[in-house]
Motif scaffolding. Structure first.
Motif, mmCIF file in Angstrom:
data_model
loop_
_atom_site.group_PDB
_atom_site.id
_atom_site.type_symbol
_atom_site.label_atom_id
_atom_site.label_comp_id
_atom_site.label_asym_id
_atom_site.label_seq_id
_atom_site.Cartn_x
_atom_site.Cartn_y
_atom_site.Cartn_z
ATOM 1 N N SER A 1 41.986 95.251 36.713
ATOM 2 C CA SER A 1 43.030 95.395 35.699
ATOM 3 C C SER A 1 44.409 95.453 36.351
ATOM 4 O O SER A 1 45.420 95.336 35.674
ATOM 5 N N VAL B 1 42.255 91.130 34.513
ATOM 6 C CA VAL B 1 41.592 91.198 33.209
ATOM 7 C C VAL B 1 42.138 92.422 32.495
ATOM 8 O O VAL B 1 42.194 93.514 33.070
ATOM 9 N N ARG B 2 42.537 92.241 31.250
ATOM 10 C CA ARG B 2 43.062 93.355 30.457
ATOM 11 C C ARG B 2 41.918 93.998 29.682
ATOM 12 O O ARG B 2 41.272 93.343 28.874
ATOM 13 N N PHE B 3 41.649 95.265 29.975
ATOM 14 C CA PHE B 3 40.606 96.018 29.274
ATOM 15 C C PHE B 3 40.951 97.491 29.362
ATOM 16 O O PHE B 3 41.762 97.903 30.185
ATOM 17 N N TYR B 4 40.341 98.295 28.520
ATOM 18 C CA TYR B 4 40.592 99.736 28.541
ATOM 19 C C TYR B 4 39.943 100.318 29.786
ATOM 20 O O TYR B 4 38.737 100.207 29.977
ATOM 21 N N GLN B 5 40.728 100.961 30.642
ATOM 22 C CA GLN B 5 40.234 101.388 31.946
ATOM 23 C C GLN B 5 39.449 102.685 31.917
ATOM 24 O O GLN B 5 38.524 102.862 32.699
ATOM 25 N N GLY C 1 35.558 102.516 33.530
ATOM 26 C CA GLY C 1 36.151 101.179 33.521
ATOM 27 C C GLY C 1 35.108 100.084 33.576
ATOM 28 O O GLY C 1 35.226 99.057 32.905
ATOM 29 N N SER D 1 33.668 99.615 30.135
ATOM 30 C CA SER D 1 34.610 98.920 29.279
ATOM 31 C C SER D 1 34.692 97.432 29.620
ATOM 32 O O SER D 1 34.764 96.582 28.731
ATOM 33 N N LEU D 2 34.655 97.116 30.915
ATOM 34 C CA LEU D 2 34.685 95.722 31.342
ATOM 35 C C LEU D 2 33.433 94.985 30.858
ATOM 36 O O LEU D 2 33.517 93.840 30.409
ATOM 37 N N GLU E 1 31.713 95.650 28.164
ATOM 38 C CA GLU E 1 31.895 95.378 26.734
ATOM 39 C C GLU E 1 32.906 94.256 26.521
ATOM 40 O O GLU E 1 32.714 93.389 25.674
ATOM 41 N N HIS E 2 33.961 94.254 27.311
ATOM 42 C CA HIS E 2 34.987 93.205 27.214
ATOM 43 C C HIS E 2 34.355 91.821 27.348
ATOM 44 O O HIS E 2 34.749 90.880 26.674
ATOM 45 N N HIS F 1 35.626 104.220 22.540
ATOM 46 C CA HIS F 1 36.064 102.830 22.704
ATOM 47 C C HIS F 1 34.892 101.859 22.798
ATOM 48 O O HIS F 1 35.108 100.655 22.827
#
Length: 132
Positions: A24, A34-38, A45, A48-49, A51-52, A102
């Motif tokens: 990120s 890559v933009r994702f919630y960290q 993280g 979240s990645l 799921e992204h 999230h």
């Protein structure tokens, strides 16, 4: 996330790892941003990645969220000076609780052999994989 880690290990990664290099953090040569919630820690993280990129079921392994009996903080030994060595562990419970909010599209199973993380149901790995 983990800009200092990339700075320390990027040359080694280039020599030994052939997969995608993602972060990120921005502007790391040879690493895709890559933009994702960290989520505040690398374990959150990683969830979240996943799921992204479309995961709808995540099996956690090695999410012990505690120090080993001998005081070790990682399976691989401590990072060199300047890199994190799980000193933020007291914050992890709140960070994972936040991450749970999230990841509403994912079913999470904690298949770690031991874990202080109580947010998600626990299952042995072989049982978790049966449902895959």
């Amino acid at each position: 996330m983990d800009r200092a880690w990339w700075k320390t290990y990027l040359d080694d990664v280039r020599l030994t790892f052939r997969g995608d290099r993602l972060s990120s953090a921005r502007s790391i040569n040879g690493v895709e941003t890559v933009r994702f919630y960290q989520g505040g820690n690398s374990g959150a993280g990683a969830m979240s990645l996943a799921e992204h990129f479309g995961a709808r079921r995540i099996i956690l392994l090695g999410y012990d969220c505690g120090y080993a009996g001998d005081g070790k903080r990682h399976w691989h030994g401590d990072h060199p000076k300047g890199l994190g060595n799980a000193v933020s562990m007291p914050k992890w419970a709140a960070q994972f609780a936040d991450m749970a909010g999230h990841l509403g599209n994912c079913k999470i199973v904690n298949a770690s052999r031991r874990s202080a993380l109580k947010l998600w149901p626990r299952q042995r790995l072989d049982q978790a994989l049966e449902g895959a």
